[in-house]
Enzyme design. Structure first.
Site, PDB file in Angstrom:
ATOM      1  N   ASP A 125       0.840  -1.201   0.000  1.00 15.52           N
ATOM      2  CA  ASP A 125       0.000   0.000   0.000  1.00 15.52           C
ATOM      3  C   ASP A 125       0.870   1.245   0.000  1.00 15.52           C
ATOM      4  OD1 ASP A 125      -2.032  -1.773   0.225  1.00 15.52           O
ATOM      5  OD2 ASP A 125      -2.438  -1.391   2.335  1.00 15.52           O
TER       6      ASP A 125
ATOM      7  N   ASP B  79      13.048 -19.976 -19.263  1.00  9.81           N
ATOM      8  CA  ASP B  79      13.764 -19.246 -20.309  1.00  9.81           C
ATOM      9  C   ASP B  79      14.305 -17.913 -19.813  1.00  9.81           C
ATOM     10  OD1 ASP B  79      13.181 -21.305 -21.951  1.00  9.81           O
ATOM     11  OD2 ASP B  79      11.974 -20.173 -23.397  1.00  9.81           O
TER      12      ASP B  79
ATOM     13  N   GLU C 243      -0.740 -32.369   3.952  1.00  8.61           N
ATOM     14  CA  GLU C 243      -1.681 -32.957   4.903  1.00  8.61           C
ATOM     15  C   GLU C 243      -2.065 -31.975   6.004  1.00  8.61           C
ATOM     16  OE1 GLU C 243       0.293 -36.158   2.699  1.00  8.61           O
ATOM     17  OE2 GLU C 243       1.016 -34.380   3.740  1.00  8.61           O
TER      18      GLU C 243
ATOM     19  N   GLU D 280      19.696 -20.551   6.178  1.00  6.69           N
ATOM     20  CA  GLU D 280      20.213 -19.847   5.016  1.00  6.69           C
ATOM     21  C   GLU D 280      19.081 -19.573   4.024  1.00  6.69           C
ATOM     22  OE1 GLU D 280      23.315 -22.314   3.500  1.00  6.69           O
ATOM     23  OE2 GLU D 280      24.735 -21.763   5.084  1.00  6.69           O
TER      24      GLU D 280
ATOM     25  N   GLY E 271       1.141 -39.871  -2.868  1.00  8.13           N
ATOM     26  CA  GLY E 271       1.180 -39.586  -1.438  1.00  8.13           C
ATOM     27  C   GLY E 271       0.699 -38.197  -1.078  1.00  8.13           C
TER      28      GLY E 271
END
Length: 403
Positions: free
Chosen positions: A61, A157, A217, A245, A269
């Site tokens: 803002d 790219d 999950e 880091e 999964g």
């Protein structure tokens, strides 16, 4: 009879006062040395360091300046960006007979503001929980295609790698306070990319490189550490890098859905799937090292729940040398230990989320944390304490760069 208190002879009292004077004088040079710490030492909290903190924590803002980048020990050319997405008039209500749950996940996926899934149920029933059949669709930043192109195979790219400084999300209600009915819950969770070579049932036998996200999950249940308020209060939340880091992560190409084709959600999964939609609009470009933000917005049947969504990300790219973008790249700023320490301090000090109206004072809150941290550091022995001493000068510097 009460014994009389023995009084020291006047001569001895005068000698005692004289003996104390050299001690008082001996402290003065130390005070002068503290006051005389040079501005160069104080500038260890550098202007690029403050710009980095402002990009990470301040609302666009007031300022969309991406700063000079992350002031760590990386040395190389970088392209800093502060991506902003605003959507007005977002309707979180369904039909007059429907209860609605809207799930939003803010992931560290470059170019994508957030992922959204809407579930409904006819009242009085409540929407079902998330399952493997649910799909979260991408809501890209407006400049997605300018950086990542319009084909899935050309995402890298322009830029080869990325890293995040922060992700921010705000939901600002615009409905009448007498017409809304619902709430907002926000929590966070760790997510990571996994890549496996998955065998395919083909003739001849073949395999496919499959990308998946672990940790999703966490979206299935509101976390123990959460923000939960009425819809009318809105929310502002952010995620920053809690790692030691700021590593770079590669831009992925050729990925529009997670999991990919020929692999089911259960086999990968994952608790549900992600779909970026048309390649000309958005795509899945990778996952950075930030905690995901999970948001659940509930709306009761017949309610009028509207809001403005505003999200932004402070991100740094490694541009390819053969592109026009490379000429806009700059050297990564010198390491600023103090700025990084204060970044970690803010990370530990801020709550999961706050009410939307408090977002306006976010940078002021961060500045107070900065000043408090530097005051505390001034009592630390060694170089850090020496740099932080004279915090009034740092406060002046912060004030000069404030909004």
């Amino acid at each position: 009879m009460t014994p009389r208190r023995q009084q020291r002879p006047k001569g001895q009292l005068a000698k005692a006062k004289q003996a104390k004077q050299p001690l008082a004088r001996s402290r003065r040079p130390r005070r002068r040395r503290r006051a005389a710490i040079t501005q160069n030492n104080l500038m260890m909290l550098s202007e690029p360091g403050l710009s980095f903190l402002k990009c990470a924590f301040a609302s666009p803002d007031s300022n969309t300046d991406p700063g000079k980048g992350i002031p760590d020990n990386f040395e190389g050319k970088v392209l800093s960006q502060k991506n902003v997405y605003t959507e007005t008039g977002v309707n979180f209500s369904g039909a007059t007979t429907q209860n609605v749950d809207t799930y939003i996940i803010v992931l560290p996926t470059p170019g994508v503001a957030f992922w959204r899934c809407i579930k409904t149920a006819t009242a009085p029933a409540q929407p079902a929980a998330l399952t493997t059949t649910d799909v979260f669709t991408a809501v890209p930043f407006p400049d997605f295609t300018s950086l990542f192109g319009t084909t899935a195979t050309n995402r890298a790219d322009q830029v080869a790698a990325f890293r995040y400084a922060s992700m921010n999300f705000g939901l600002y209600p615009t409905c009448n306070s007498t017409q809304y009915n619902g709430g907002i819950s926000v929590w966070k969770g760790a997510v990571q990319m996994s890549t496996t070579q998955y065998p395919l049932d083909t003739t001849p036998e073949s395999s496919q490189l499959v990308h998946a996200i672990t940790g999703l999950e966490s979206a299935l249940k509101v976390g123990d550490e959460n923000y939960s308020e009425s819809f009318i209060d809105g929310v502002f939340t952010q995620s920053i890098n809690g790692n030691a880091e700021f590593p770079f992560y590669p831009i992925l190409e050729g990925v529009q859905t997670l999991p990919g084709q020929n692999v089911t959600v259960a086999q990968a999964g994952m608790p549900f799937s992600l779909d970026a939609g048309a390649a000309t609009v958005a795509g899945f470009t990778g996952i950075g090292g930030m905690d995901a933000i999970f948001i659940k917005v509930t709306a009761a049947a017949g309610s009028v729940n509207t809001a403005t969504i505003k999200t932004w990300a402070c991100i740094e790219y490694r541009p390819n040398t053969n592109t026009a973008l490379y000429k806009y790249a700059h050297d990564s700023p010198a390491e600023d230990i103090i700025a990084l320490q204060q970044y970690r301090k803010v990370y530990k000090s801020l709550p999961v989320a706050v009410r939307a109206k408090l977002n306006a004072n976010m940078w002021e809150r961060v500045k107070r944390l900065l000043k408090a941290g530097l005051v505390a550091a001034s009592y630390v022995p060694g170089p850090v304490g020496g740099i932080a001493t004279g915090v009034q000068h740092i406060g002046d510097l912060i004030a000069e760069l404030s909004f």
